[in-house]
Design a protein around this motif. Structure first.
Motif, PDB file in Angstrom:
ATOM      1  N   UNK A  49       0.961  -1.046  -0.131  1.00  0.00           N
ATOM      2  CA  UNK A  49      -0.133  -0.030  -0.121  1.00  0.00           C
ATOM      3  C   UNK A  49       0.818   1.243  -0.041  1.00  0.00           C
ATOM      4  N   UNK A  50       2.126   1.189   0.190  1.00  0.00           N
ATOM      5  CA  UNK A  50       2.996   2.348   0.077  1.00  0.00           C
ATOM      6  C   UNK A  50       3.361   2.912  -1.198  1.00  0.00           C
ATOM      7  N   UNK A  51       3.299   3.972  -1.436  1.00  0.00           N
ATOM      8  CA  UNK A  51       3.331   4.708  -2.644  1.00  0.00           C
ATOM      9  C   UNK A  51       4.636   5.842  -2.339  1.00  0.00           C
ATOM     10  N   UNK A  52       5.685   5.384  -3.482  1.00  0.00           N
ATOM     11  CA  UNK A  52       6.885   6.197  -2.874  1.00  0.00           C
ATOM     12  C   UNK A  52       7.243   6.483  -4.467  1.00  0.00           C
ATOM     13  N   UNK A  53       8.910   6.637  -4.511  1.00  0.00           N
ATOM     14  CA  UNK A  53       9.346   6.698  -5.732  1.00  0.00           C
ATOM     15  C   UNK A  53      11.001   6.286  -5.823  1.00  0.00           C
ATOM     16  N   UNK A  54      11.362   6.104  -6.568  1.00  0.00           N
ATOM     17  CA  UNK A  54      12.776   5.157  -6.776  1.00  0.00           C
ATOM     18  C   UNK A  54      13.813   5.832  -6.180  1.00  0.00           C
ATOM     19  N   UNK A  55      13.771   7.093  -5.620  1.00  0.00           N
ATOM     20  CA  UNK A  55      14.918   7.685  -4.856  1.00  0.00           C
ATOM     21  C   UNK A  55      14.820   7.603  -3.366  1.00  0.00           C
ATOM     22  N   UNK A  56      13.789   6.917  -3.066  1.00  0.00           N
ATOM     23  CA  UNK A  56      13.352   6.987  -1.551  1.00  0.00           C
ATOM     24  C   UNK A  56      14.567   6.496  -0.629  1.00  0.00           C
ATOM     25  N   UNK A  57      15.144   5.861  -1.278  1.00  0.00           N
ATOM     26  CA  UNK A  57      16.416   5.168  -0.356  1.00  0.00           C
ATOM     27  C   UNK A  57      17.623   5.944  -0.403  1.00  0.00           C
ATOM     28  N   UNK A  58      17.803   6.942  -1.137  1.00  0.00           N
ATOM     29  CA  UNK A  58      18.906   7.697  -1.162  1.00  0.00           C
ATOM     30  C   UNK A  58      18.723   9.344  -0.492  1.00  0.00           C
ATOM     31  N   UNK A  59      17.670   9.715  -1.037  1.00  0.00           N
ATOM     32  CA  UNK A  59      17.744  11.239  -0.461  1.00  0.00           C
ATOM     33  C   UNK A  59      17.745  11.517   1.120  1.00  0.00           C
ATOM     34  N   UNK A  60      17.580  10.633   1.999  1.00  0.00           N
ATOM     35  CA  UNK A  60      17.931  11.017   3.344  1.00  0.00           C
ATOM     36  C   UNK A  60      19.219  11.236   3.890  1.00  0.00           C
ATOM     37  N   UNK A  61      20.250  10.434   2.886  1.00  0.00           N
ATOM     38  CA  UNK A  61      21.447  10.533   3.115  1.00  0.00           C
ATOM     39  C   UNK A  61      21.988  12.017   2.832  1.00  0.00           C
TER      40      UNK A  61
END
Length: 231
Positions: A49-61
């Motif tokens: 059910x989670x909607x996100x984008x392909x950069x979700x794992x990078x940007x917090x860095x």
């Protein structure tokens, strides 16, 4: 008659000057993460059910590195890092546009490669606009709050500074980015948009919170090795 209690004032905040290789390494990392995030963000991602984008794992860095730079070097240097990463991301987007516009080979393979490039990199300018405006506003607020809190607490309460500035910066960042980027990646209805915003904000904030021990340890490590820190 008893006099009111007085508490010692917090020590003035310490910052390092740019001179060692550490700032350059962190600046390069921040810029690369931002550029890769812009590419990844052009793909909508559904994980259950989670909607996100392909950069979700990078940007917090990028925000974690921003916290380190703000804490160690201060707001002026953090602002320089933000503007530099911003400019490099614009340059990358310009390069994508030129690459797509260049005439390709006229055979079937060339047409296939052209279509792939347009599909992967074509939406990037819109994503870059969303990302850059969000990054510029969010990172600036993040750095400003962290440095203002440090001015009040000195070297104490590092964890509170990291977490408090992260919540404010990520909130502003997420609202701006999602509002501009959502139509580009195919999010058009209100329910999905709210999902996208909430997931993005909660996820990025939680990642920063989970990495607080790592961020704090990195800050401590660099402070000890920066000859000018507090000088």
């Amino acid at each position: 008659m008893t006099s009111a209690k007085t508490f010692p004032a917090a020590a003035p905040p310490k910052f390092a000057s740019i001179g060692s290789p550490y700032f350059g390494i962190m600046l390069a990392f921040m810029a690369v993460v931002l550029i890769l995030s812009n590419i990844g963000a052009s793909k909508g991602v559904a994980i259950g059910p989670v909607i996100t984008d392909g950069g979700f794992f990078l940007f917090p860095l990028a925000y974690i590195v921003g916290d380190v730079i703000s804490e160690v070097y201060g707001f002026k240097v953090a602002r320089k890092a933000i503007v530099t990463a911003f400019a490099l991301s614009v340059f990358a987007s310009l390069c994508y546009w030129i690459i797509i516009a260049l005439p390709g080979l006229g055979d079937e393979f060339g047409a296939s490669k052209q279509a792939s490039l347009e599909g992967a990199l074509g939406p990037v300018p819109q994503i870059v606009l969303a990302s850059l405006l969000a990054f510029l506003a969010g990172q600036t607020i993040n750095a400003l709050i962290l440095v203002k809190m440090k001015a009040r607490t000195g070297e104490k309460s590092l964890w509170a500074r990291i977490m408090g500035s992260s919540v404010a910066g990520e909130f502003v960042d997420t609202i701006i980015f999602c509002s501009i980027a959502a139509p580009v990646i195919g999010i058009t209805d209100a329910g999905t948009f709210v999902n996208y915003v909430l997931v993005g904000f909660v996820y990025k904030t939680l990642v920063e919170f989970l990495f607080v021990p790592v961020t704090a340890a990195s800050i401590g490590w660099i402070k000890k090795r920066e000859p000018s820190y507090g000088a």
